[in-house]
Design an enzyme around this catalytic site. Structure first.
Site, PDB file in Angstrom:
ATOM      1  CG  ASP A 521       2.616  -1.678  -3.887  1.00 12.93           C
ATOM      2  OD1 ASP A 521       2.992  -0.670  -3.249  1.00 12.93           O
ATOM      3  OD2 ASP A 521       3.106  -1.987  -4.986  1.00 12.93           O
ATOM      4  CD  GLU A 756      10.203  -6.298  -5.654  1.00 13.07           C
ATOM      5  OE1 GLU A 756      10.059  -7.276  -6.420  1.00 13.07           O
ATOM      6  OE2 GLU A 756       9.561  -5.247  -5.786  1.00 13.07           O
TER       7      GLU A 756
HETATM    8  C1  6A9 Z   1       6.344  -0.804 -12.783  1.00 16.50           C
HETATM    9  C2  6A9 Z   1       7.052  -1.215 -15.103  1.00 16.50           C
HETATM   10  C3  6A9 Z   1       9.300  -3.371 -17.016  1.00 16.50           C
HETATM   11  C4  6A9 Z   1       6.935  -1.734  -5.206  1.00 16.50           C
HETATM   12  O1  6A9 Z   1      10.866  -0.470  -4.974  1.00 16.50           O
HETATM   13  C5  6A9 Z   1      10.016   0.357  -5.669  1.00 16.50           C
HETATM   14  C6  6A9 Z   1       8.571   0.071  -5.309  1.00 16.50           C
HETATM   15  C7  6A9 Z   1       8.355   0.320  -3.818  1.00 16.50           C
HETATM   16  O2  6A9 Z   1       8.438   1.689  -3.547  1.00 16.50           O
HETATM   17  C8  6A9 Z   1       7.018  -0.169  -3.338  1.00 16.50           C
HETATM   18  O3  6A9 Z   1       6.949  -0.038  -1.951  1.00 16.50           O
HETATM   19  N1  6A9 Z   1       8.232  -1.301  -5.666  1.00 16.50           N
HETATM   20  C9  6A9 Z   1       6.799  -1.596  -3.726  1.00 16.50           C
HETATM   21  O4  6A9 Z   1       5.559  -2.033  -3.290  1.00 16.50           O
HETATM   22  C10 6A9 Z   1       8.434  -1.623  -7.086  1.00 16.50           C
HETATM   23  C11 6A9 Z   1       7.558  -0.862  -8.018  1.00 16.50           C
HETATM   24  C12 6A9 Z   1       7.888  -1.231  -9.406  1.00 16.50           C
HETATM   25  C13 6A9 Z   1       7.007  -0.594 -10.408  1.00 16.50           C
HETATM   26  C14 6A9 Z   1       7.323  -1.203 -11.748  1.00 16.50           C
HETATM   27  C15 6A9 Z   1       6.406  -1.762 -13.922  1.00 16.50           C
HETATM   28  C16 6A9 Z   1       8.307  -1.940 -15.457  1.00 16.50           C
HETATM   29  O5  6A9 Z   1       8.105  -2.736 -16.580  1.00 16.50           O
END
Ligand code: 6A9
Length: 786
Positions: A521, A756
């Protein structure tokens, strides 16, 4: 005209499945082929619920609610929500097939819910639940608690409530396309241990349901506080119940609504336990019901089998010498990874930059997948999944292969897989509309190649099991298309280079425009996105992928030369160094149009054109100021990206670069912390910097377990390869493993969750939780399985 024909063709390809044999064999999810995986806890977004692996499965679920002293409506627990602020919740045991034990801790009481399945008949057999509610040791008065057990249909099937003595909903008879006839029975509660009958009140609700995502809302809207509980202890009090205001018909058919919800509510003083039995009409003969003592025996037998198998698989108590509390933590963590597996069905919303038709719908498709976080994002993410399956594969290779196969069946005719999978109404209801659309030029690290590299025993050594080689044969055409897609769409400006597409376009808003597609990100990249960029992490993923493609091709007798050649070239350390070694940084780096001289500054928002000059105080916003013009050069960031040639094993063991990389990661003023490697060097100019007003630092310092796992895996390997750094790699490996495992365990013990990411200054868990996706790789670090 020609242009519109081309556009039509492009859109058609966007939403057309890859023309290849499906990786998931036709019918293989059905009960005839996989009877013990038809029913499962495939709804990771709820605390406790089950469904089948079919598109419009009937579901069963559990809610609970404390009856507060004033008789008002207390919190109703159903979907996993961080806002519920439970002291802890999660699976303590889950074997992925037959048994799951879930526990949630409220302030005053605990709710333990277990399911166990029993084979039989032609529709996936029977299952039983036992739900136990106990007061926490700290409470004085035993809390009054309601359990609300529901069954719902999702657009097909019938439910017929069976009412006893005019008020108690004793069972629901039902039928659906894939389940045939079935009965769900709600047993009366008992006191745990003694099994004495327990005083309880019963209520029930039947309501039409707009969709499964509305279950909580419908129940909440039906709650009414006009009922009186008691008198078991002489005290009469008001309590809240779910009511539909009409008598439940004994054998009424489904009333024309697409979906129906039936809720059995039981209210009693803790401690108590109750059982729910699902019995398939196709089971012809049973040796008694799976209830009471029989259920106790079955739960105990499955638990013992799980414990023995866990020790065989990971050897944590014996070979690795972990104390019981840490073994229990590892069991819960594996269980949460398995219990996080969901079965989704629906259509992605996708968009191609080449087709100007706007968003389009993917074909309806199933997805069996684990999820990163049951509370905050209970859905599939492409690169997360490759990490998840590293763990799942070592527990149950068949399940892991099935999950990988489901993902590969999402390849479209171009060879693309959408990064985030938001399938079905339950999943969609959690995502704001603007985040739903998936863009077809966007990649994500192809981590399934990592899964295959680490999990297929003997790959590259010429001795792959029959099951694995049949699987590889089946998925090879899909892997080829996927691999080609990366080469075609993500290649860089000069030979042997690669570039993530889809970076943030607006450079004035962000301190550094994000690269969501890389998975990292806000990790700093070139300050000014351009076509000249080359990204070292993507290049390393491609080197890994090419090597795996070559080994698979060799294994199954397909032409391998083109992959082997590409692997050789991408592994050539001279070419790698020429493109990515930044002498001034003594590290590998991205290349691009870049300046370090950027900052977020406050500026006045200009009035919209035609708007009156208002007297209100001027609106302010943060924008990026660029103090020196960018130029083509190496990007100065130091952190995870700088390490990728080490992380994915591209750097040779005798490379003159390896010492500098080890210095970088072992240095406390840069990447080393007592909790694992931080994502961005403490000395980096963007270390812990916000990206916008609303965007706190994410991959700018925090410790992430997936990359730490890669680092441990790489160091473990360098410690086995002879070379001048062999000893040192081994020492660093040992400390890194201890630091990561120790901290994730301590945080779990202190907070009840795995997280996380972890603070690089205090080790504290942060971000969404529970995050039982790639953080569960600690189990493999404990077992030293890479
Ligand atoms: C959107 C909407 C309640 C961010 O673990 C999943 C991903 C990874 O693949 C990525 O490498 N996460 C990491 O940088 C989380 C992404 C979450 C998106 C959520 C919001 C929910 O509203």
């Amino acid at each position: 005209c020609w242009a519109s024909y081309v556009r039509w063709r492009l859109t058609a390809r966007l939403t057309t499945p890859l023309p290849a044999e499906p990786a998931v064999p036709q019918g293989s999810s059905l009960p005839a082929a996989s009877p013990d995986r038809f029913w499962g806890s495939y709804r990771p977004g709820v605390y406790f619920g089950m469904k089948t692996r079919s598109p419009r499965s009937p579901v069963a679920g559990l809610m609970w609610m404390e009856q507060t002293a004033g008789g008002g409506v207390g919190p109703l627990r159903h979907t996993c929500e961080q806002g519920d602020a439970l002291a802890r919740y999660g699976w303590l045991t889950h074997d992925g097939r037959h048994l799951g034990v879930h526990e949630a801790l409220e302030r005053d009481f605990s709710v333990r819910a277990a399911f166990v399945k029993r084979a039989g008949g032609a529709h996936g057999g029977d299952w039983s639940w036992r739900v136990t509610v106990k007061p926490r040791a700290s409470v004085e008065a035993a809390p009054l608690v309601s359990l609300l057990v529901y069954v719902a249909t999702d657009g097909q099937g019938v439910l017929r409530p069976r009412v006893e003595q005019g008020e108690r909903l004793a069972a629901v008879d039902g039928s659906s396309e894939e389940l045939g006839d079935f009965r769900v029975t709600f047993a009366a509660p008992t006191a745990p241990k003694t099994n004495d009958a327990k005083y309880a009140r019963y209520n029930s609700l039947r309501a039409p349901l707009g969709g499964l995502e509305r279950v909580t809302e419908v129940v909440r809207a039906s709650l009414s506080g006009r009922f009186v509980f008691g008198p078991d202890d002489g005290e009469e009090r008001r309590y809240v119940v779910a009511v539909d205001g009409r008598q439940l018909g004994a054998s009424e058919p489904s009333d024309g609504h697409a979906s129906t919800l039936v809720v059995h509510q039981l209210t009693a003083r803790a401690p108590f336990q109750m059982e729910v039995l699902f019995e398939s009409g196709s089971v012809e003969r049973r040796d008694g019901a799976l209830a009471g003592a029989a259920l106790t025996r079955e739960l105990a037998a499955r638990q013992a089998a799980f414990d023995a198998r866990f020790e065989r698989a990971f050897g944590l108590a014996g070979a690795k010498g972990f104390p019981p509390a840490q073994v229990a933590f590892a069991k819960a963590t594996l269980s949460n990874a398995l219990g996080g597996v969901g079965y989704f069905y629906g259509r992605s919303v996708v968009r191609s930059p080449l087709a100007d038709e706007g968003a389009a719908l993917y074909w309806p498709a199933p997805l069996l997948t684990a999820v990163p976080s049951r509370s905050f994002f209970p859905r599939g993410f492409l690169w997360d999944e490759g990490f998840h399956q590293l763990l799942v594969w070592r527990w149950d290779a068949e399940v892991a292969r099935d999950i990988v196969a489901h993902w590969l069946d999402l390849l479209n005719a171009d060879g693309w897989i959408p990064r985030e999978q938001i399938l079905g109404a339950e999943a969609q209801s959690k995502v704001p509309a603007e985040f739903v659309v998936q863009h077809s030029q966007n990649a994500n690290p192809p981590t399934f190649f990592l899964t295959l590299r680490s999990s297929v025993a003997g790959l590259g050594a010429g001795s792959v099991s029959d099951e694995d080689s049949a699987f590889l044969r089946r998925i090879f055409p899909r892997l080829r298309a996927w691999f080609d897609w990366y080469n075609l769409t993500q290649s860089g400006p000069v030979p042997y280079s690669f570039r993530w597409r889809g970076r943030d376009a607006d450079t004035s808003l962000f301190l550094n425009p994000k690269t969501l597609t890389s998975g990292l990100d806000d990790y700093p990249r070139a300050s000014h996105p351009s076509e000249q960029e080359r990204h070292v992490d993507l290049r390393c993923w491609m080197a890994l992928a090419a090597g795996v493609m070559a080994d698979i091709a060799r294994t199954i007798g397909e032409p391998h030369q083109v992959y082997a050649r590409m692997h050789r070239e991408l592994s050539d350390n001279d070419i790698l160094d020429a493109l990515h070694w930044a002498e001034e940084l003594q590290a590998y780096a991205d290349w691009g149009n870049h300046t370090e001289a950027v900052a977020l500054v406050r500026e006045r928002v200009p009035p919209a054109p035609g708007q009156q000059q208002s007297r209100a105080p001027p609106q302010m916003r943060l924008v990026r100021a660029v103090r020196r013009a960018p130029s083509e050069r190496f990007v100065n960031a130091l952190g995870y990206v700088s390490l990728f040639p080490l992380l994915l094993g591209t750097v040779e063991a005798d490379s003159p670069r390896l010492p500098a990389l080890l210095d970088l990661l072992r240095d406390e003023s840069r990447m080393w912390t007592p909790f694992g490697l931080r994502s961005l060097s403490r000395s980096d100019p963007l270390y812990q910097k916000r990206n916008t007003e609303h965007d706190p630092p994410y991959w700018r310092g925090a410790v992430w377990v997936n990359v730490n796992y890669l680092a441990a895996r790489a160091l473990h390997r360098y410690a086995k390869l002879s070379g001048p750094q062999q000893r040192r790699a081994g020492d660093i490996y040992n400390s890194l493993r201890e630091n990561v495992v120790g901290n994730v365990y301590r945080q779990y013990a202190a907070t009840g969750y795995v997280w996380e990411q972890y603070s690089d200054s205090t080790g504290r868990g942060q971000g969404s939780h529970p995050f039982t996706g790639w953080t569960s790789l600690v189990v493999l670090m404990m077992a030293e399985e890479y």
